[in-house]
Design an enzyme around this catalytic site. Sequence first.
Site, PDB file in Angstrom:
ATOM      1  N   GLY A 106      11.681  28.324  44.647  1.00 31.41           N
ATOM      2  CA  GLY A 106      10.840  29.009  45.616  1.00 31.41           C
ATOM      3  C   GLY A 106      10.604  30.453  45.216  1.00 31.41           C
ATOM      4  O   GLY A 106      10.504  31.345  46.065  1.00 31.41           O
ATOM      5  N   ALA A 107      10.478  30.693  43.906  1.00 33.00           N
ATOM      6  CA  ALA A 107      10.418  32.060  43.391  1.00 33.00           C
ATOM      7  C   ALA A 107       9.006  32.520  43.059  1.00 33.00           C
ATOM      8  O   ALA A 107       8.829  33.566  42.440  1.00 33.00           O
ATOM      9  CB  ALA A 107      11.304  32.192  42.151  1.00 33.00           C
ATOM     10  N   GLY A 117       7.476  35.638  48.065  1.00 32.09           N
ATOM     11  CA  GLY A 117       8.438  35.852  49.133  1.00 32.09           C
ATOM     12  C   GLY A 117       9.846  36.193  48.679  1.00 32.09           C
ATOM     13  O   GLY A 117      10.060  36.950  47.720  1.00 32.09           O
ATOM     14  N   ILE A 118      10.820  35.637  49.394  1.00 31.70           N
ATOM     15  CA  ILE A 118      12.232  35.924  49.140  1.00 31.70           C
ATOM     16  C   ILE A 118      12.618  35.583  47.703  1.00 31.70           C
ATOM     17  O   ILE A 118      13.319  36.347  47.036  1.00 31.70           O
ATOM     18  CB  ILE A 118      13.121  35.129  50.119  1.00 31.70           C
ATOM     19  CG1 ILE A 118      12.902  35.617  51.546  1.00 31.70           C
ATOM     20  CG2 ILE A 118      14.590  35.250  49.746  1.00 31.70           C
ATOM     21  CD1 ILE A 118      13.550  34.737  52.602  1.00 31.70           C
ATOM     22  N   GLY A 119      12.156  34.430  47.224  1.00 31.77           N
ATOM     23  CA  GLY A 119      12.517  34.001  45.881  1.00 31.77           C
ATOM     24  C   GLY A 119      12.023  34.948  44.810  1.00 31.77           C
ATOM     25  O   GLY A 119      12.745  35.277  43.859  1.00 31.77           O
ATOM     26  N   SER A 132      18.810  28.986  57.712  1.00 29.55           N
ATOM     27  CA  SER A 132      18.098  29.691  58.778  1.00 29.55           C
ATOM     28  C   SER A 132      18.961  29.658  60.027  1.00 29.55           C
ATOM     29  O   SER A 132      19.700  28.696  60.259  1.00 29.55           O
ATOM     30  CB  SER A 132      16.756  29.012  59.079  1.00 29.55           C
ATOM     31  OG  SER A 132      16.207  29.494  60.296  1.00 29.55           O
ATOM     32  N   TYR A 137      12.392  21.310  61.535  1.00 37.39           N
ATOM     33  CA  TYR A 137      12.782  22.395  60.635  1.00 37.39           C
ATOM     34  C   TYR A 137      14.228  22.813  60.897  1.00 37.39           C
ATOM     35  O   TYR A 137      15.021  22.982  59.953  1.00 37.39           O
ATOM     36  CB  TYR A 137      11.843  23.590  60.832  1.00 37.39           C
ATOM     37  CG  TYR A 137      12.220  24.800  60.013  1.00 37.39           C
ATOM     38  CD1 TYR A 137      11.940  24.867  58.655  1.00 37.39           C
ATOM     39  CD2 TYR A 137      12.860  25.894  60.610  1.00 37.39           C
ATOM     40  CE1 TYR A 137      12.283  25.988  57.907  1.00 37.39           C
ATOM     41  CE2 TYR A 137      13.211  27.010  59.873  1.00 37.39           C
ATOM     42  CZ  TYR A 137      12.923  27.056  58.515  1.00 37.39           C
ATOM     43  OH  TYR A 137      13.271  28.155  57.774  1.00 37.39           O
TER      44      TYR A 137
END
Length: 286
Positions: A15-16, A19-21, A138, A164
Amino acid sequence: MSDLVLRGRTVVVTGASSGIGAAAARRFTELGATVAVIGRSPQKTAAVAKTIGAESHVVDFSQLDDVRRLAEELLTRYPRIDVLANNAGGIFASRKESTDGHEMTFQVNYLAPFLLTNLLLDRLAQTPGGARVVNTASMDYRKGNLDLDDLDTTRNRYRWRSVYSTSKLATVIFTRELARRQQGTGVTASAFHPGVVASDVGRDSAINGALMRSWLGKALLSTPEQGAEPLVHLATTPDPVTIDGAYFHRLDREEPKNTQATDPALALRLWERSALLTGLSATNRG
């Protein structure tokens, strides 16, 4: 924290591509690590990798065969893996099925990372000085309700927030069970809530996407850099044994606030069910 604390180490971040990744990948590079930048979009993933001087790897978590291909690619390319950051995830406004026949949220947020972790476990266990698995969860896990007989949400009405939350509950349970199973191997595991971050995680929802892009969303939500802070913290904590199996709310350790998260029998059943759903053999089940 000293500069280049991760020199000579390899960090894999899913997930890079944004965003966060992406923020975490940049920070890990600044700390001296060799970073494997993994994302779904070839263009965005390559762009992030180029800016930090890293290699990009593309994967579609909605296809478990593609996860297997990625694992082989990583094992071929990186002789050691010090940190596996399972950060990829998604929120889907309506029920969708993956090519493997699983509900998309459950597969992308939980099943695919479960499979990737298991396929890389032997390499992680061979890492000198030990390796770490850090899972992006989360705080919504608190509201999750895991039903092993309805993991794909075929019996109950699809409510995206509930689904989720349950996928993130599964992530927390998986983290604790992985830590238990890997005791003595040098592999540790931890999970964290990054905060409510402006990112692409809700790209499937027009409303969520609009909020993330709006001035109000940017004003109220944390930045990707802030969201990456706990990931980097857990990947660089001097003694990983002290955080093994732990869940962090941002930078603060939190005892799970969902009784299912601490049920060892449920954790065992979820692991075995997940191994079956991902096609792992008995020898690959951790």
